[in-house]
Each structure stands twice: as C-alpha cells, then as structure tokens.
Design an enzyme around this catalytic site. Structure first.
Site, mmCIF file in Angstrom:
data_model
loop_
_atom_site.group_PDB
_atom_site.id
_atom_site.type_symbol
_atom_site.label_atom_id
_atom_site.label_comp_id
_atom_site.label_asym_id
_atom_site.label_seq_id
_atom_site.Cartn_x
_atom_site.Cartn_y
_atom_site.Cartn_z
ATOM 1 N N LYS A 168 -45.048 -14.830 62.325
ATOM 2 C CA LYS A 168 -46.478 -14.556 62.435
ATOM 3 C C LYS A 168 -47.099 -15.752 63.148
ATOM 4 O O LYS A 168 -47.004 -16.887 62.668
ATOM 5 C CB LYS A 168 -47.116 -14.373 61.064
ATOM 6 C CG LYS A 168 -48.626 -14.160 61.147
ATOM 7 C CD LYS A 168 -49.286 -14.301 59.787
ATOM 8 C CE LYS A 168 -50.790 -14.349 59.953
ATOM 9 N NZ LYS A 168 -51.479 -14.677 58.679
ATOM 10 N N GLY B 116 -60.068 -16.811 53.951
ATOM 11 C CA GLY B 116 -60.499 -17.344 52.666
ATOM 12 C C GLY B 116 -61.940 -17.093 52.288
ATOM 13 O O GLY B 116 -62.371 -17.486 51.198
ATOM 14 N N ALA C 70 -56.889 -11.432 56.929
ATOM 15 C CA ALA C 70 -57.929 -12.417 56.605
ATOM 16 C C ALA C 70 -59.258 -11.777 56.249
ATOM 17 O O ALA C 70 -59.682 -10.800 56.867
ATOM 18 C CB ALA C 70 -58.140 -13.420 57.738
ATOM 19 N N GLY C 71 -59.894 -12.347 55.240
ATOM 20 C CA GLY C 71 -61.229 -11.951 54.841
ATOM 21 C C GLY C 71 -61.311 -10.959 53.701
ATOM 22 O O GLY C 71 -62.392 -10.708 53.173
ATOM 23 N N ALA D 114 -53.942 -12.980 50.936
ATOM 24 C CA ALA D 114 -53.410 -14.031 50.072
ATOM 25 C C ALA D 114 -54.476 -14.497 49.093
ATOM 26 O O ALA D 114 -54.343 -14.344 47.886
ATOM 27 C CB ALA D 114 -52.883 -15.201 50.902
ATOM 28 N N SER D 115 -55.559 -15.074 49.618
ATOM 29 C CA SER D 115 -56.597 -15.651 48.762
ATOM 30 C C SER D 115 -57.180 -14.644 47.785
ATOM 31 O O SER D 115 -57.488 -14.990 46.641
ATOM 32 C CB SER D 115 -57.725 -16.235 49.618
ATOM 33 O OG SER D 115 -57.256 -17.277 50.440
#
Length: 259
Positions: free
Chosen positions: A95, A156, A182-183, A204-205
């Site tokens: 990635k 994040g 993301a987001g 992830a976050s």
C-alpha cells in the site's frame, strides 16, 4: 468476494494496526472484524523484536499482511520502503502512501503517481492511498495500480465521507477495485462507502481508538456487508414529493357511510 490483482478475499473490510493499545486487543479486534487483509507500517518491522510481533500475529490468524509506506514524503522514500518490505516479508504487495505534510496527512499526489509508476514497473502489486480527486484516481489506474484508495476525510479525523459525490464518481469510472481509506469514524460511514459503490473499506483509528474496539470491529464488519447488500439491492430514487407506499383503493369515504 473482493478480488485485487490475483487474490480473492471473502471479507470486504481491510483493517489497519496503527493505534492499537495492546497486542491482545488488536487480536480480538481483528478476529471480530473478520478481516483477511491487514495493513502494517514497515517502520514497525524489526528483526530484533522480542515476543510476538504484529507479523507473527497476522501469520497465526491467517491474515494476509499488507505492508505500507506510511510516513514517506517522497517517491524515492516510498520505493525504497516497498523494496525493503518485499525483502523482509517476501511479498510484492504494498500500500503506497506519500504524505504531503504532517499536519493534514493528505497525499502528495504528484510524488504518489511517480512512486506507483516506478513500483508497478518493478513488479509490485500497488494499492494507492490517494485524494478523492477522480482525475488522480484515473491516473493511478492508468499507471497500473491494482486498487485505488481514496480518502473519505483526513487520516484519524473520523469525519466520515466529506465528498460522497467524488467517491461515487471514482467508483463509477474505475476499472480496478476502489477501497475507501481514511476518515471512517463509525459504522454508518463504512456502510455509506459501500452504498456509494466502493469495493471495500480500510480503517484503523475508528476501531483501535474507540471505547470498545472489539464491539466496533464487529459493527464495521456488519456495516460493510449491509452497505454492499444495499448497493446491490438498488435504493429507491430520491424525490421532492411524498409517494404513498399503499394505494388509496378501498378507503372508506363519506358517501359510503350509513347514517
């Protein structure tokens, strides 16, 4: 089924390992999510690590590791990191992230395209973290990326999908898998990504930094499946005026009443 290059996965949810509070919690979350593909920053790989490493954990859970180039600021750095990952882990999957600055963590798309083009030429299977610009997504596909990974909002932030129109436009034009990256802040964000046409979601976050990572991982698993099913079912068109779901046939009227 999610097919990327020559691999097929049952799960459409890709997990990240960043931000996990412990290896035990990470393991529980990964299992609850049902993921089969998980990203790991190469800077977390160390040959002298004592105890079970993230890579050992993924191997034990039979989850495919996807090394990423997180933290790289130039195409050159990303290419070097990808080559180190291939040597250390024996995989040509990567990635690619090339970050413009530490404040926004937004991708530097100029350096990104250069890095991806070089890595594809070197035989890598490249999944590219990019902006939500449909033109950039098309360019990444043109240079040979196996998947494009547009952001929903900055890494994040948990702001969800700020520009759903662009994400849907990318999906409608892409000839390779589109993975929202993301987001994502909660399960409804993941479901929306799939409803817009994404082939998968990477997060992830949203799991690793929430109050109950295991419960959220399970929620994300169901949300991705629900969004994919809803997309396939075909939503009703949006209308300006109400449309009754039941007909007015058979309703009693004043003239029908017996006084």
């Amino acid at each position: 089924m999610l097919t990327i290059a020559d691999r097929t996965f049952d799960s459409h949810l890709i997990m990240g390992t960043g931000g996990a509070t412990s290896m035990a919690m990470l393991e529980e979350s990964l299992v609850a999510s049902g993921t089969e593909l998980t990203t790991v920053a190469m800077r977390r790989h160390a040959a002298t690590t004592t105890g079970e490493s993230v890579f050992d954990l993924l191997r034990r859970l039979d989850i495919t590791p996807l090394p990423n180039t997180a933290g790289c600021r130039t195409a050159r750095d990303a290419v070097i990191t990808a080559k180190l990952a291939r040597e250390a882990l024996g995989t040509n999957w990567v990635k690619v992230e090339v970050i413009a600055d530490e404040h926004t963590l937004l991708p530097d798309v100029v350096e990104l395209i250069d890095a991806c083009e070089l890595l594809v030429a070197e035989g890598f299977v490249v999944l590219a973290y990019t902006s939500d610009d449909p033109v950039v997504a098309r360019r990444l596909e043109d240079v040979g990326c196996a998947a494009v990974m547009p952001l929903g909002s900055p890494i994040g932030t948990g702001l969800g999908i700020l520009n759903p129109h662009n994400i849907e436009l990318i999906c409608s034009r892409a000839g390779v898998p589109v993975l929202l990256d993301a987001g994502v802040g909660t399960a409804s964000d993941a479901a929306l990504a799939m409803e817009l046409g994404c082939d998968g979601v990477l997060l992830a976050s949203a799991v690793n930094r929430c109050q109950d990572p295991v419960a959220m991982a399970r929620a994300m698993r169901y949300a991705v499946d629900a969004g994919r099913l809803a997309r396939g079912a075909g939503r009703i068109p949006k209308r300006e005026h109400a449309v009754a779901s039941s007909t007015f046939d058979g309703l009693a009227s004043w003239s029908d009443q017996v006084l």
